[in-house]
Design an enzyme around this catalytic site. Structure first.
Site, PDB file in Angstrom:
ATOM      1  N   LYS A 131       0.711  -1.322  -0.188  1.00 25.80           N
ATOM      2  CA  LYS A 131      -0.018   0.029   0.176  1.00 25.80           C
ATOM      3  C   LYS A 131       0.691   1.231   0.036  1.00 25.80           C
ATOM      4  O   LYS A 131       0.303   2.501  -0.528  1.00 25.80           O
ATOM      5  CB  LYS A 131      -0.836  -0.005   1.357  1.00 25.80           C
ATOM      6  N   GLU A 175      -4.242  -4.526  -7.495  1.00 23.96           N
ATOM      7  CA  GLU A 175      -5.617  -4.775  -7.188  1.00 23.96           C
ATOM      8  C   GLU A 175      -5.450  -5.230  -5.646  1.00 23.96           C
ATOM      9  O   GLU A 175      -6.187  -5.112  -4.841  1.00 23.96           O
ATOM     10  CB  GLU A 175      -5.735  -6.175  -8.046  1.00 23.96           C
ATOM     11  N   LYS A 192      -5.574   2.915   1.998  1.00 24.83           N
ATOM     12  CA  LYS A 192      -6.476   2.359   1.191  1.00 24.83           C
ATOM     13  C   LYS A 192      -7.304   3.679   0.680  1.00 24.83           C
ATOM     14  O   LYS A 192      -7.509   3.779  -0.612  1.00 24.83           O
ATOM     15  CB  LYS A 192      -7.126   1.387   1.699  1.00 24.83           C
ATOM     16  N   GLY A 228      -5.773 -11.765   4.045  1.00 25.77           N
ATOM     17  CA  GLY A 228      -5.640 -13.014   4.136  1.00 25.77           C
ATOM     18  C   GLY A 228      -4.524 -13.630   3.202  1.00 25.77           C
ATOM     19  O   GLY A 228      -4.314 -13.025   2.069  1.00 25.77           O
TER      20      GLY A 228
HETATM   21  N1  HSE Z   1      -3.903  -5.551   7.572  1.00 23.78           N
HETATM   22  C1  HSE Z   1      -4.684  -5.399   6.301  1.00 23.78           C
HETATM   23  C2  HSE Z   1      -5.904  -5.650   6.744  1.00 23.78           C
HETATM   24  C3  HSE Z   1      -4.173  -6.458   5.255  1.00 23.78           C
HETATM   25  O1  HSE Z   1      -6.108  -6.101   7.941  1.00 23.78           O
HETATM   26  O2  HSE Z   1      -6.844  -5.461   6.202  1.00 23.78           O
HETATM   27  C4  HSE Z   1      -4.844  -6.436   4.089  1.00 23.78           C
HETATM   28  O3  HSE Z   1      -4.412  -5.000   3.242  1.00 23.78           O
END
Ligand code: HSE
Length: 349
Positions: free
Chosen positions: A131, A155, A231, A328
């Protein structure tokens, strides 16, 4: 079509990806004419190997499952990677696609960004679930890829392998995205769900999220909202033509929410969720991450466990909600495969 693949970082995501292509290699070849040949794995802790004829993935995964070093794969034979830096390998070694899978550093996006730039400047496509580079340098890196007729695909950076970028860039192309609101962190959603559904303590739930491979290397990034912030920054810049930095986003994590708060909300038919949202107002991006107490009737309130969801408002299609795994090993490993298949699709047209 055969692709020489290199992995930078071989932790949870890398191993998930390797497991998938090992188990599905015949299907991928027969169905899509896609034949990934993993020729390089560079991992700062576990070690580096370069095998031009292709790594035996089953053998490598067995080693890793036993907690052994990647170099033990060579069984004492000379290591071509000896004395070489990762940047040198990316530049010189013959590969078609590098998967950049090192840990996210949201402040510097390094060393990932240097690796990605090196690959794109020396003729290799890049896919990543990291990210950092996507949140800080998406524009610059996609421009670099385009200038070199290469792909830079991300993605796995949002909602693991649940399609977000592919869906909105391709299938919903022609719509203008007006507003995005969602649950973008699997770990915190998992913790909140476990506290409510199983009366589990915060620490126990967090430990479980770490064991299941959901949490970041430093889970502060999850629970304090930095991961969701990265994100929503990516989504703002990719879909709302924003040019924001993570520091432009208001952020609050879930650490102020106790199990008692969660259980009290449940009694009133409410549920706490860590909500990330973004929209454009008078050419300005307004993005934030914060815990919200949603009525149980809200579609986002029904998203449980490590699942994520995105509610997107489009000018032509109205509101569309997607829900699916947000974290995951196999789920994020799949995001690497789907990006490679997208590259293969374009190249074989
Ligand atoms: N640590 C992140 C989460 C992993 O728990 O969403 C996925 O980006």
């Amino acid at each position: 079509m055969e692709y020489k693949i290199g992995l930078i970082g071989c932790g949870t995501v890398g191993q998930g990806f390797l497991e998938i292509i090992e188990n599905k290699h015949e299907y991928l070849r027969d169905q899509f004419d896609f034949e990934p040949k993993v020729v390089a794995i560079c991992d700062k802790i576990k070690g580096t190997i370069l095998i031009p004829e292709g790594i035996n993935i089953k053998k490598l995964l067995e080693l890793l499952n036993q907690g052994r070093k990647i170099e033990e794969y060579l069984e004492g034979e000379a290591n071509q990677a000896e004395g070489k830096e990762t940047l040198e390998i990316i530049e010189e070694y013959k590969t078609d696609i590098w998967a950049e899978l090192t840990y996210t550093d949201i402040e510097t996006a390094e060393p990932a960004t240097s690796y990605i730039k090196k690959a794109l400047r020396t003729g290799k496509h890049v896919v990543t679930s990291n990210k950092g580079p996507a949140a800080l340098f998406y524009r610059e890196l996609s421009k670099l890829a385009k200038e070199n007729n290469l792909f830079f695909r991300i993605e796995g950076t949002v909602m693991s392998g649940t399609p977000v970028f592919n869906l909105f860039e391709r299938d919903l192309a022609g719509n203008t995205i007006k507003e995005i609101k969602g649950i973008l962190n699997g770990t915190t959603n998992f913790i909140l769900s476990k506290m409510e559904e199983e009366n589990m303590d915060y620490d126990v739930a967090l430990k479980l999220a770490q064991e299941l491979g959901y949490a970041e290397a430093d889970p502060t990034a999850d629970v304090e909202g930095y991961d969701a912030l990265a994100k929503i920054t990516i989504l703002s810049n990719v879909f709302l033509e924003g040019n924001i930095k993570p520091s432009d986003v208001k952020r609050e994590g879930i650490t102020s929410i106790s199990k008692e708060d969660v259980l009290a909300a449940k009694k009133e038919n409410f549920r706490y969720k860590l909500i990330a949202s973004t929209k454009k107002e008078a050419d300005q991006i307004m993005a934030s991450v914060s815990p919200q107490k949603l009525p149980i009737s809200d579609p986002l309130a029904g998203v449980m466990g490590a699942n994520n969801a995105l509610n997107v408002e489009l000018d032509l299609m109205g509101k569309i909600t997607i829900q699916g795994p947000g974290a995951g090993k196999i789920e994020t490993g799949y995001s690497i495969l789907t990006d490679m298949l997208a590259i293969h699709y374009h190249l074989s047209k």
